[in-house]
Design an enzyme around this catalytic site. Structure first.
Site, short mmCIF file in Angstrom:
data_model
loop_
_atom_site.label_atom_id
_atom_site.label_comp_id
_atom_site.label_asym_id
_atom_site.label_seq_id
_atom_site.Cartn_x
_atom_site.Cartn_y
_atom_site.Cartn_z
N ARG A 14 39.77 36.51 25.49
CA ARG A 14 40.32 35.85 26.69
C ARG A 14 39.43 36.11 27.90
O ARG A 14 38.70 35.23 28.36
CB ARG A 14 41.75 36.37 26.92
CG ARG A 14 42.55 35.56 27.93
CD ARG A 14 42.19 35.80 29.37
NE ARG A 14 42.34 37.20 29.79
CZ ARG A 14 41.94 37.65 30.97
NH1 ARG A 14 41.37 36.84 31.85
NH2 ARG A 14 42.08 38.94 31.28
N ASP A 15 39.43 37.31 28.43
CA ASP A 15 38.64 37.60 29.64
C ASP A 15 37.16 37.37 29.35
O ASP A 15 36.42 36.85 30.18
CB ASP A 15 38.87 39.07 30.06
CG ASP A 15 38.55 39.31 31.53
OD1 ASP A 15 37.85 38.49 32.14
OD2 ASP A 15 38.99 40.33 32.07
N HIS A 206 41.68 48.43 33.70
CA HIS A 206 40.90 47.23 33.31
C HIS A 206 39.69 47.20 34.24
O HIS A 206 39.82 46.83 35.40
CB HIS A 206 41.82 46.02 33.48
CG HIS A 206 41.20 44.68 33.26
ND1 HIS A 206 41.53 43.87 32.19
CD2 HIS A 206 40.32 43.96 33.99
CE1 HIS A 206 40.87 42.72 32.26
NE2 HIS A 206 40.13 42.74 33.37
N HIS A 208 35.97 46.00 35.13
CA HIS A 208 34.75 45.20 34.97
C HIS A 208 33.57 46.12 35.34
O HIS A 208 33.71 47.03 36.16
CB HIS A 208 34.82 43.94 35.84
CG HIS A 208 35.73 42.90 35.26
ND1 HIS A 208 35.27 41.84 34.53
CD2 HIS A 208 37.09 42.81 35.25
CE1 HIS A 208 36.29 41.13 34.10
NE2 HIS A 208 37.42 41.69 34.53
N CYS A 239 35.42 36.63 35.72
CA CYS A 239 36.55 35.81 36.14
C CYS A 239 35.99 34.63 36.92
O CYS A 239 35.16 34.81 37.81
CB CYS A 239 37.50 36.62 37.02
SG CYS A 239 38.81 35.60 37.73
N ASN A 248 33.99 42.84 31.34
CA ASN A 248 34.65 44.13 31.24
C ASN A 248 33.71 45.11 30.59
O ASN A 248 32.77 44.73 29.91
CB ASN A 248 35.88 44.02 30.34
CG ASN A 248 36.99 43.28 31.00
OD1 ASN A 248 37.05 42.07 30.90
ND2 ASN A 248 37.84 43.99 31.68
#
Ligand code: HMG
Ligand code: MG
Length: 305
Positions: A14-15, A206, A208, A239, A248
């Site tokens: 996803r990310d 989380h 990055h 993002c 990430n």
């Protein structure tokens, strides 16, 4: 004392992929998820039910969720910004949904087109309906350590959103450094505020890795006893509404660090490195993960010797 066991939530599908400009087929995404679960990941953020106009790469989320050969014991989560997203998530048999807000007003507007207060009102029915369907709800608080539009973000601002998320019944609070500007003590300060409202097992980090601080931030959070972190295989990601932010922290790098400290993850590092090499091959580039690259180079040297 740091935890002896850590749960990694793999957010690469996803990310990691949401920001990719080149199309990635649903078949490749499904294969990635399956390789990750085969490597021992038990929490996988597999898709995102957001507007395809806002994030075109996630338009195949229903297909991805339908195509995964589910493995018992694996929790598949998806992003759901509103009730429409939740409908997609439930149809896709997600085990967990993620409502994503922000500690910064400016980022909330850019990312989900509403204020923080409005976002909470959008999330409220999502949480209730998810719970009615037996689905766990995780919150992500973006820009907890800095905002690309607003600049500095204080721990007070993080705590305010954590409290609002708790008030609407969210089960888990993820504290996100969207642009990777956090440093260890500041990361601790932000997570400590979430810990005032959520138990240790329901707070995660989380990070990055834009400024190379993510591993240090994870270590600092381990010192608090936090034992859940989002990571992204091959260091994929970013993002779309935080330009210049990198992926990430790479799952391979975190696993290498944790195993080196004797902390269990349940993950097979070699199989994980293969999954990272697989998706990097699909994208036509080398993995960003330092550990992944080093282990691939070691294998190549051993094969050549
Ligand atoms: P909006 O335009 O304010 O929404 O967008 P709306 O309710 O006015 O609807 C507008 C159109 O979008 C309508 O379609 C809706 O049907 C459609 P139209 O009539 O124009 O054809 N729509 C949807 N379609 C599919 N799924 C949905 C959905 N909702 C509305 N769920 C909205 C508001 C939240 C939808 C939009 O801003 C959006 O999709 N934003 C997504 C942003 C995003 O995905 N960002 C990246 C993920 S967050 C992240 O990466 C951070 C994180 O990793 C933590 C960190 O690092 O910080 C989690
Ligand atoms: Mg993120």
């Amino acid at each position: 004392m740091i935890p002896t066991q850590v749960t990694l939530v793999e957010v690469g599908p996803r990310d990691g992929l949401q920001n990719e400009a080149q199309p990635v087929s649903a078949a490749h995404k499904i294969e990635l998820v399956q390789r990750l679960q085969a490597a021992g990941l038990r929490e996988i953020e597999a898709a995102s039910f957001v507007s395809p106009k806002w994030v075109p790469q996630m338009a195949s989320s229903a297909e991805v969720m339908a195509g995964i050969a589910r493995r018992e014991g694996v929790r598949y989560s998806v992003l759901t910004p509103n009730m429409k997203g939740l409908e997609g998530a439930l149809a896709g048999r997600a085990d967990e949904v993620v409502v994503f807000g922000a500690a910064s007003e400016a980022f909330s507007q850019r990312n989900i087109n509403c204020s923080i207060a409005e976002s909470i009102e959008r999330f409220r029915p999502v949480v209730a309906a998810a719970h009615a369907a037996g689905v766990k709800v995780r919150a992500a608080i973006s820009c907890a350590l800095g905002c690309p539009y607003q600049g500095e973000v204080t721990p007070d601002e993080v705590e305010r959103v954590a409290r609002l998320m708790k008030d609407i019944g969210v089960d888990h609070c993820g504290v996100a450094d969207t642009i990777g500007v956090g440093t260890p003590r500041r990361a601790q300060a932000a997570l400590e505020r979430a810990l005032r409202h959520f138990p240790l097992a329901e707070v995660s980090g989380h990070f990055h890795d834009t400024y190379g601080q993510a591993l240090a931030n994870i270590y600092a959070c381990l010192e608090l006893g936090v034992h859940t972190f989002d990571t992204s295989v091959a260091g994929l990601g970013g993002c779309p509404y935080a330009k210049g932010a990198t992926g990430n922290v790479a799952t391979e790098d975190v696993v290498f660090m944790l195993h080196g400290m004797g902390v269990a993850t349940g993950i097979d590092l070699d199989a994980l490195v293969d999954a990272g090499a697989y998706i990097s091959g699909v994208l036509g580039r080398a993995p960003v993960s330092r550990a992944g690259k080093a282990l691939l180079a070691r294998r190549a040297a051993a094969a050549g010797a």
